[in-house]
Design a protein around this motif. Structure first.
Motif, mmCIF file in Angstrom:
data_model
loop_
_atom_site.group_PDB
_atom_site.id
_atom_site.type_symbol
_atom_site.label_atom_id
_atom_site.label_comp_id
_atom_site.label_asym_id
_atom_site.label_seq_id
_atom_site.Cartn_x
_atom_site.Cartn_y
_atom_site.Cartn_z
ATOM 1 N N ASP A 25 -44.995 8.699 -3.393
ATOM 2 C CA ASP A 25 -45.470 9.187 -2.107
ATOM 3 C C ASP A 25 -46.991 8.286 -1.766
ATOM 4 N N VAL A 26 -47.043 8.175 -0.520
ATOM 5 C CA VAL A 26 -48.222 7.502 0.078
ATOM 6 C C VAL A 26 -48.899 8.475 0.682
ATOM 7 N N VAL A 27 -50.372 9.048 0.178
ATOM 8 C CA VAL A 27 -51.140 9.904 0.775
ATOM 9 C C VAL A 27 -52.024 9.107 1.639
ATOM 10 N N HIS A 28 -52.083 9.557 3.171
ATOM 11 C CA HIS A 28 -52.930 9.257 3.955
ATOM 12 C C HIS A 28 -54.109 10.406 4.046
ATOM 13 N N HIS A 29 -55.163 10.040 4.799
ATOM 14 C CA HIS A 29 -56.026 11.361 4.696
ATOM 15 C C HIS A 29 -55.470 12.391 5.809
ATOM 16 N N VAL A 86 -51.795 6.163 -3.726
ATOM 17 C CA VAL A 86 -50.317 6.141 -3.864
ATOM 18 C C VAL A 86 -49.651 6.543 -5.210
ATOM 19 N N ILE A 87 -48.737 7.449 -5.218
ATOM 20 C CA ILE A 87 -48.173 8.062 -6.494
ATOM 21 C C ILE A 87 -46.872 7.146 -6.645
ATOM 22 N N ALA A 104 -58.197 1.087 -7.450
ATOM 23 C CA ALA A 104 -58.294 1.700 -8.401
ATOM 24 C C ALA A 104 -56.967 2.236 -8.671
ATOM 25 N N THR A 105 -56.515 1.983 -10.385
ATOM 26 C CA THR A 105 -55.440 2.297 -10.710
ATOM 27 C C THR A 105 -55.470 3.197 -12.070
ATOM 28 N N MET A 106 -54.548 4.241 -12.225
ATOM 29 C CA MET A 106 -54.667 4.915 -13.569
ATOM 30 C C MET A 106 -53.080 5.070 -13.826
ATOM 31 N N PRO A 107 -52.856 4.507 -14.960
ATOM 32 C CA PRO A 107 -51.326 4.898 -15.439
ATOM 33 C C PRO A 107 -51.128 6.458 -15.893
ATOM 34 N N LEU A 108 -50.094 6.847 -15.657
ATOM 35 C CA LEU A 108 -49.568 8.267 -15.580
ATOM 36 C C LEU A 108 -50.034 8.843 -17.101
ATOM 37 N N ALA A 156 -45.699 16.832 -6.943
ATOM 38 C CA ALA A 156 -44.948 15.669 -7.011
ATOM 39 C C ALA A 156 -45.403 14.944 -8.340
ATOM 40 N N ILE A 157 -46.714 14.816 -8.530
ATOM 41 C CA ILE A 157 -47.420 14.149 -9.588
ATOM 42 C C ILE A 157 -47.096 14.722 -11.042
ATOM 43 N N GLN A 158 -46.907 15.961 -10.866
ATOM 44 C CA GLN A 158 -46.742 16.665 -12.272
ATOM 45 C C GLN A 158 -44.984 16.517 -12.454
ATOM 46 N N ARG A 159 -44.280 16.253 -11.386
ATOM 47 C CA ARG A 159 -42.748 16.126 -11.733
ATOM 48 C C ARG A 159 -42.528 14.594 -12.107
#
Length: 173
Positions: A25-29, A86-87, A104-108, A156-159
């Motif tokens: 997913d790409v999250v726009h404001h 971005v997810i 800025a990046t964060m691994p799951l 979606a992130i939890q999945r």
């Protein structure tokens, strides 16, 4: 090759395609993030109208103020437009910046907790804010504001985290 507008960000160039990374997913404001810029633009239009009411000797003052407000509103809208969350199937990242760009990046596997904050006006208008907690004290992905459909995006992130196997096997009762 796809031609993009100057206001679009090329998210694909930040992906680890060789490793099999794909966008979930790409999250726009949410549109509510643009309300301040819209209000500033409306005020600038009113100030332009004021140039016809004030004496000619003073008409440059509201005109210059209106131009300044328009410039500030345009900068604010561009700042919101260039901010993407971005997810992917491997990580979450945020790209933002108008003239210079920050990634800025964060691994799951580093995501310990996601708090979804939905203020009253956010519940009415359909947006919320994400607060990420990780093992690091401070990171560039702590607060993601004005996320549309925050509950669906949280799921979606939890999945993705669950499918990646980072939280252990699923229990079936």
């Amino acid at each position: 090759m796809r031609l993009s507008r100057p206001t679009d960000l090329d998210i694909g160039r930040h992906l680890l395609r060789e490793e099999g990374e794909v966008i979930v997913d790409v999250v726009h404001h949410h549109w509510a993030a643009y309300t301040l810029s819209l209000l500033e633009s409306a005020l600038a239009v009113l100030m332009l109208g004021a140039t016809s009411v004030v004496p000619v000797q003073l008409s440059t003052v509201p005109f210059v103020l209106a131009l300044g407000l328009f410039a500030h509103a345009a900068w604010g809208a561009a700042r919101e437009r260039k901010d993407r969350f971005v997810i992917t199937n491997m990580r979450v990242f945020r790209v933002h910046g108008v003239l210079s760009q920050t990634l800025a990046t964060m691994p799951l596997h580093r995501i310990l907790d996601i708090t979804v904050v939905k203020p009253l006006h956010g519940r009415i208008l359909g947006f919320g804010h994400f607060v990420f907690e990780s093992a690091a004290q401070e990171q560039g992905l702590r607060d993601i504001r004005y996320v549309g459909r925050p509950d669906q995006r949280d799921l979606a992130i939890q999945r993705v985290v669950q499918r990646s196997g980072l939280r252990g096997p699923r229990r079936v009762n």
